[in-house]
Design a protein around this motif. Sequence first.
Motif, mmCIF file in Angstrom:
data_model
loop_
_atom_site.group_PDB
_atom_site.id
_atom_site.type_symbol
_atom_site.label_atom_id
_atom_site.label_comp_id
_atom_site.label_asym_id
_atom_site.label_seq_id
_atom_site.Cartn_x
_atom_site.Cartn_y
_atom_site.Cartn_z
ATOM 1 N N LEU A 128 34.125 26.309 31.028
ATOM 2 C CA LEU A 128 33.781 26.438 32.355
ATOM 3 C C LEU A 128 34.757 27.023 33.378
ATOM 4 O O LEU A 128 34.744 27.303 34.389
ATOM 5 C CB LEU A 128 32.830 25.157 33.028
ATOM 6 C CG LEU A 128 31.832 24.617 32.176
ATOM 7 C CD1 LEU A 128 31.509 23.282 33.006
ATOM 8 C CD2 LEU A 128 30.617 25.731 32.258
ATOM 9 N N ARG A 147 28.809 28.849 32.501
ATOM 10 C CA ARG A 147 30.596 29.233 32.532
ATOM 11 C C ARG A 147 30.631 30.358 33.152
ATOM 12 O O ARG A 147 31.612 30.733 33.895
ATOM 13 C CB ARG A 147 30.978 29.424 31.231
ATOM 14 C CG ARG A 147 30.302 30.625 30.203
ATOM 15 C CD ARG A 147 31.152 30.874 28.860
ATOM 16 N NE ARG A 147 30.454 31.909 28.311
ATOM 17 C CZ ARG A 147 29.633 31.518 27.427
ATOM 18 N NH1 ARG A 147 29.286 30.658 26.818
ATOM 19 N NH2 ARG A 147 29.284 32.783 26.744
ATOM 20 N N ARG A 156 33.245 29.698 36.184
ATOM 21 C CA ARG A 156 34.515 30.181 36.368
ATOM 22 C C ARG A 156 35.206 30.908 37.460
ATOM 23 O O ARG A 156 36.221 30.537 37.655
ATOM 24 C CB ARG A 156 34.645 31.237 35.249
ATOM 25 C CG ARG A 156 34.856 30.737 33.620
ATOM 26 C CD ARG A 156 35.194 31.638 32.634
ATOM 27 N NE ARG A 156 35.589 31.182 31.265
ATOM 28 C CZ ARG A 156 35.782 31.673 30.285
ATOM 29 N NH1 ARG A 156 35.858 33.083 30.324
ATOM 30 N NH2 ARG A 156 35.860 31.097 28.961
#
Length: 247
Positions: free
Chosen positions: A171, A142, A146
């Motif tokens: 994510l 993640r 991101r």
Amino acid sequence: MLVLLPPSETKSSGGRGAPLDLDALSFPELTPTRRKLVDELSTLADDVPASLDVLGLSERQVEEVRRNAELWDSPTAPALERYTGVLYDALDVRSMAPPERERADARLAVASALFGLVRGTDMIPAYRLSGGGSLPGTGKLRTAWRPVLEPVLAGVGGLVVDLRSGAYAALARVPHAVEVRVLSEDAQGRRKVVSHHNKAHKGKLARALARTPEEPETVDDLLAVADEAGMRVEREAERALCVVVDA
């Protein structure tokens, strides 16, 4: 409209497509991160015990590591045919008429720990990597996704329907998306969150949204499509819906 689907741990084997070509995938802004992750995952597969540990697999699942070792060389298949399991059984793209399948390919996208986001027609190999995981050289997925995935999704115009599970929603946040959850209701009207079978109901909703000839543009349009498909979907908030099923 863009419908965001969760992937599945299980993937179909084989395929008729040429080996992975990252430059041919949708959302080219994601290519550098995809390349880094594919390289790291395929290299990690050279060390089977380490791969099993990092991926949280047992020795009986060593075939999953072999898939990762062949990421650059194995045949590919369209994303909507690569993923399998309860949601994809309910979606059942193979049974769609050609115009419906074209709409499914255009409207549906799959969240992926390895590729970030793929359209239905994107050709991908079988692999094993979970959204909630980490890789030794990358860290938490993640954290890697991101910064690059959120701007891509923020730029998507029109209605966005988020059917992702928690690990894949993490994510990339999509504040403007319509979120959907599944609740069961007993004879007394008491409701609780559905866990095991929620994927099947999300798959049915995705199928209805893919097949409808008119492009849904609003939440009311979405509710009308669900009603036409015989589903009970209620509005909980401006951008929050629940599919209600019998307990």
